[in-house]
Design a protein around this motif. Structure first.
Motif, PDB file in Angstrom:
ATOM      1  N   ILE A 125       7.894  15.200  45.134  1.00  0.00           N
ATOM      2  CA  ILE A 125       7.844  13.978  44.336  1.00  0.00           C
ATOM      3  C   ILE A 125       7.016  14.212  43.072  1.00  0.00           C
ATOM      4  CG2 ILE A 125       7.010  11.587  44.304  1.00  0.00           C
ATOM      5  CD1 ILE A 125       7.765  11.378  47.214  1.00  0.00           C
ATOM      6  N   LEU A 126       5.900  14.932  43.221  1.00  0.00           N
ATOM      7  CA  LEU A 126       5.034  15.217  42.080  1.00  0.00           C
ATOM      8  C   LEU A 126       5.798  16.004  41.015  1.00  0.00           C
ATOM      9  CD1 LEU A 126       1.966  14.706  41.507  1.00  0.00           C
ATOM     10  CD2 LEU A 126       1.675  17.156  41.912  1.00  0.00           C
ATOM     11  N   LYS A 127       6.546  16.997  41.473  1.00  0.00           N
ATOM     12  CA  LYS A 127       7.344  17.813  40.551  1.00  0.00           C
ATOM     13  C   LYS A 127       8.343  16.954  39.803  1.00  0.00           C
ATOM     14  CE  LYS A 127       7.932  22.172  42.950  1.00  0.00           C
ATOM     15  NZ  LYS A 127       8.964  22.827  43.731  1.00  0.00           N
ATOM     16  N   ARG A 128       8.992  16.061  40.544  1.00  0.00           N
ATOM     17  CA  ARG A 128       9.997  15.198  39.936  1.00  0.00           C
ATOM     18  C   ARG A 128       9.338  14.274  38.908  1.00  0.00           C
ATOM     19  NH1 ARG A 128      14.226  16.083  39.055  1.00  0.00           N
ATOM     20  NH2 ARG A 128      14.731  13.887  38.943  1.00  0.00           N
ATOM     21  N   VAL A 129       8.159  13.757  39.213  1.00  0.00           N
ATOM     22  CA  VAL A 129       7.469  12.863  38.289  1.00  0.00           C
ATOM     23  C   VAL A 129       7.105  13.627  37.010  1.00  0.00           C
ATOM     24  CG1 VAL A 129       5.382  11.517  37.901  1.00  0.00           C
ATOM     25  CG2 VAL A 129       6.605  11.298  40.059  1.00  0.00           C
ATOM     26  N   LEU A 130       6.576  14.830  37.171  1.00  0.00           N
ATOM     27  CA  LEU A 130       6.188  15.624  36.006  1.00  0.00           C
ATOM     28  C   LEU A 130       7.397  15.922  35.122  1.00  0.00           C
ATOM     29  CD1 LEU A 130       3.520  18.144  37.338  1.00  0.00           C
ATOM     30  CD2 LEU A 130       3.222  16.133  35.852  1.00  0.00           C
ATOM     31  N   SER A 131       8.494  16.302  35.746  1.00  0.00           N
ATOM     32  CA  SER A 131       9.666  16.621  34.923  1.00  0.00           C
ATOM     33  C   SER A 131      10.181  15.361  34.240  1.00  0.00           C
ATOM     34  CB  SER A 131      10.742  17.328  35.747  1.00  0.00           C
ATOM     35  OG  SER A 131      11.522  16.392  36.435  1.00  0.00           O
ATOM     36  N   ALA A 132      10.035  14.208  34.911  1.00  0.00           N
ATOM     37  CA  ALA A 132      10.454  12.954  34.301  1.00  0.00           C
ATOM     38  C   ALA A 132       9.618  12.674  33.052  1.00  0.00           C
ATOM     39  CB  ALA A 132      10.306  11.818  35.302  1.00  0.00           C
TER      40      ALA A 132
END
Ligand SMILES: Nc1ncnc2c1ncn2[C@@H]1O[C@H](COP(=O)(O)OP(=O)(O)OP(=O)(O)O)[C@@H](O)[C@H]1O
Ligand code: SF4
Ligand SMILES: [Mg+2]
Lengths: 362, 325
Positions: free
Chosen positions: B5-12
């Motif tokens: 989830i953290l990775k997805r948030v950062l890429s967002a």
């Protein structure tokens, strides 16, 4: 053809294996027909299939791909969609008729008195539900118990089928299990309601050899404990020898030979069964060339007249007239041994086997 | 899982920053004359210079974007013609044509658009998935053919025609208009009902077909056969085992589709007279109101990225096999 069944009593020494009184059939299939109306025509997947299995016995059903093994077993489980399949004949399980049972009754029957294990445990378990959830669902469908009780039961079953650490495993998803463990879980799910009839449709085909052996052992052990009647579908005659009491050989949707395992594997009476024996590689010694049965299985849209095997049979010339091409043989005892039946016009098949087929076997 | 989830948030977040820089470059460095437009026809050279200075138009582009970003974080002030206009953080610029900070304009318009898009989504997901599931169960029957036929008819009507037909003929529906949810949820819903039905019914056609195909595939799976062999009811087999598997691809499509829904909202807002992002940016486009356009693009991309993020995370809950990744 009744004259052909009367043979010289040259097999007196063999004890005819008629079912004893304590071997009353639990599953009894009589003249089963399963047909699929399709755009190309009527597919006659099963025609005139009859067999029976008592409790505590294992019947192996063998036959080429497309011979109707799965379709007939699905009918026994009441799994066919009535809008797709036409089913006639009779299937009695514990005295109850399954053909034409109402949907409501079928729900109580499936998974309760009769359960099924499928070929591919990978695709047969739901990927989005935990193993425990899937076993509990089966249990709760037939027992009015709390979730907690059902979960204890699931853990107990996982332990019984040899899954280590069942308390932790029960909450895992199928993808966290190996192939063999998944099949064990499938078996736990099938047996959770102590079914009296267990149908296993090629339960080991998708597994590697060592796991196969373990699963076979497990099924025979459990059968001994649970005392159920087992129908075991397989392509593998080696597996049959290991697990089954009786064999039913299917061809083009019908039984062509039926009897105790040692007899049928040791001295089959039907030319198709001879072909099957010739097509298995010898387990010991030098690798030998296989002799696959020449020709291909018949189209079920237009099953050959007479004996369905005649286009591929090398013995049909031995039968007088054009009997093989015009008259479908009955499934009857062909020798003095009344415990085994086969469907062929050939005279004295036991002698033909001994003198001509046996010498060619690998 | 948390890491995922953290990775997805950062890429967002990085997607939003890239969009910000790109749209800034496109709008503010374009060979248009924003100061001239703001200044209007009766413009004096002093006033023009004043405006240019207040917009930092004389600064190098890197400083301009720096000031813009700083404004987002701490706010900034705009002065023109002697008056100083306060633009509180997060400041996305100041609309001279409307005389309001862009943030405030967007803040008013965004809930309208989101209400339309999400409310419409509820309608088309519920209608589409239910109809598709029923059609899949009766596959090949005349009912199934009727369903597939009507989805084809609905899909062949251009969206704005459909919307116009609803606006013109569905007079029995409550008048459309936007009333904030926080004032009165009932008037909010009744004002949006026509728009929701319009968005919902047109898209339900596509979702019926996705769901039908997905359910036909799911119902043919081995695990559905296993479920039937357990002795649970047909309904439970279809709605628990089948739908659970059939829904996952539909959710994936929905995630991608949301972007188009946002664009589609421009028509819906115009036809049903709802003051959302679409109307705001369309007007800004007509009047060369660059700060508003820029803010609209930015907020659009943020909404999109957030919606995709939500769908992605929802997906990990739908499919346990993704959870480990
Ligand atoms: N729904 C259906 N519609 C039409 N034909 C069908 C349908 N289901 C099965 N059949 C046909 O019935 C025949 C028997 O299939 P079945 O699955 O019983 O074979 P099998 O003996 O189990 O073979 P295998 O060893 O490959 O599992 C096949 O020819 C198959 O194409
Ligand atoms: S009945 Fe004739 S064709 Fe059929 S298996 Fe016997 S000999 Fe061959
Ligand atoms: Mg099969």
């Amino acid at each position: 053809m009744s004259d052909q069944s009367i043979q010289a009593p040259h097999t007196v020494s063999r004890v005819p294996r008629t079912p004893a009184a304590n071997e009353e059939a639990y599953l009894e299939v009589s003249d089963l027909q399963v047909q699929f109306p399709t755009a190309d025509g009527l597919v006659r997947a099963v025609q005139g299939l009859s067999y029976s299995v008592p409790l505590r016995r294992t019947l192996a059903i063998v036959g080429e791909s497309g011979s109707g093994k799965s379709v007939s077993s699905m009918a026994v489980m009441g799994l066919h969609d009535r809008r797709v399949a036409r089913i006639a004949g009779s299937i009695k399980v514990g005295g109850r008729e399954i053909v034409n049972m109402s949907d409501k009754e079928l729900e109580g029957y499936r998974g309760g008195d009769a359960a099924m294990i499928f070929q591919d445990p990978q695709s047969s378990l739901h990927p989005y539900f935990t193993i425990g959830d899937q076993i509990m669902e089966s249990y709760r469908a037939h027992n009015n118990v709390s979730k907690r009780k059902a979960k204890d039961r699931a853990i107990d079953m996982l332990g019984r089928v040899g899954i280590p650490n069942p308390r932790r495993r029960v909450d895992q998803y199928p993808h966290e299990f190996s192939g063999g463990m998944r099949q064990r879980a499938m078996i736990a799910m099938a047996l959770v309601n102590d079914p009296k009839l267990l149908i296993a449709d090629e339960p080991t085909t998708a597994l590697d050899v060592t796991v196969q052996a373990q699963i076979l052992d497990l099924i025979s052990d459990l059968q001994r404990d649970f005392g159920s009647a087992v129908v075991f579908i397989t392509h593998d005659l080696g597996v049959v020898a290991e697990i089954a009491d009786d064999i039913l050989v299917m061809y083009a949707g019908t039984a062509i030979e039926h009897g105790p395992v040692n007899k049928i594997l040791g001295e089959p009476l039907h030319p198709y069964a001879w072909g099957l024996l010739e097509s298995i590689p010898a387990l010991t010694g030098e690798p030998q060339p296989l002799h696959p049965i020449p020709g291909s299985p018949p189209s079920l849209l237009a099953v050959p007249t007479g004996c369905p095997f005649h286009p591929r049979c090398e013995f049909k010339d031995r039968v007088g007239g054009d009997l093989c091409t015009t008259l479908k043989p009955d499934l009857i005892p062909r020798t003095g041994d009344l415990g085994r039946t086969s469907r062929c016009h050939l005279k004295e098949p036991d002698k033909v086997f001994e003198t001509e087929v046996l010498p060619r076997l690998p | 899982m948390l890491l995922y989830i953290l990775k997805r948030v950062l890429s967002a977040i990085s997607v939003v920053i890239v969009t910000l820089v790109a749209s800034f470059a496109l709008f503010f460095l374009a060979p248009t004359d924003p100061a001239g437009v703001i200044c209007g026809p009766r413009c004096t050279p002093e006033r023009l210079a004043d405006i240019e200075a207040s917009l930092d138009l004389n600064e190098p582009p890197i400083n301009q974007i720096g000031a813009y970003m700083k404004g987002i974080v701490v706010g900034r002030e705009y002065s023109s013609g002697g008056t100083v206009r306060e633009c509180a953080a997060p400041c996305l610029g100041y609309s001279y044509t409307l005389g309001q900070p862009v943030t405030k304009l967007l803040g008013a318009a965004l809930p309208v658009t989101i209400s339309i898009v999400l409310g419409g989504a509820v309608v088309y997901l519920v209608v589409g998935i239910l109809t598709g599931t029923i059609a899949a169960q009766v596959r090949g029957t005349s009912l199934d053919k009727l369903v597939v036929g009507s989805t084809l008819v609905v899909q062949s009507i251009p969206y704005f025609v459909f919307a116009l037909l609803v606006a013109l003929y569905a007079t029995f529906l409550p008048d459309s208009g936007y009333h904030p949810f926080t004032d009165n949820p009932l008037t909010w819903a009744s004002g949006l009902l026509a728009a929701w039905l319009c968005v919902g019914l047109t898209n339900a056609a596509a979702y019926t077909r996705y769901s039908r195909a997905s359910m036909i595939e799911a119902l043919g799976q081995d695990f559905v056969r296993t479920a039937s062999s357990k002795g649970i009811s047909r309904r439970r087999v279809v709605y628990r085992h089948g739908l659970r598997a059939g829904l996952t691809p539909v959710v994936t499509i929905f995630g991608i589709d949301l972007a188009f829904q946002l664009t589609g909202a421009i028509f819906t807002e115009s036809i049903f007279n709802l003051p959302g992002l679409g109307q705001l940016t369309l007007r800004a486009f007509g009047q060369y109101d660059l700060p508003v356009l820029m803010g609209g693009v930015l907020i659009g991309s943020v909404v999109l990225v957030v919606m995709n993020l939500v769908v992605d995370i929802a997906y990990t809950f739908l499919d346990p096999r993704v959870r480990l990744g």
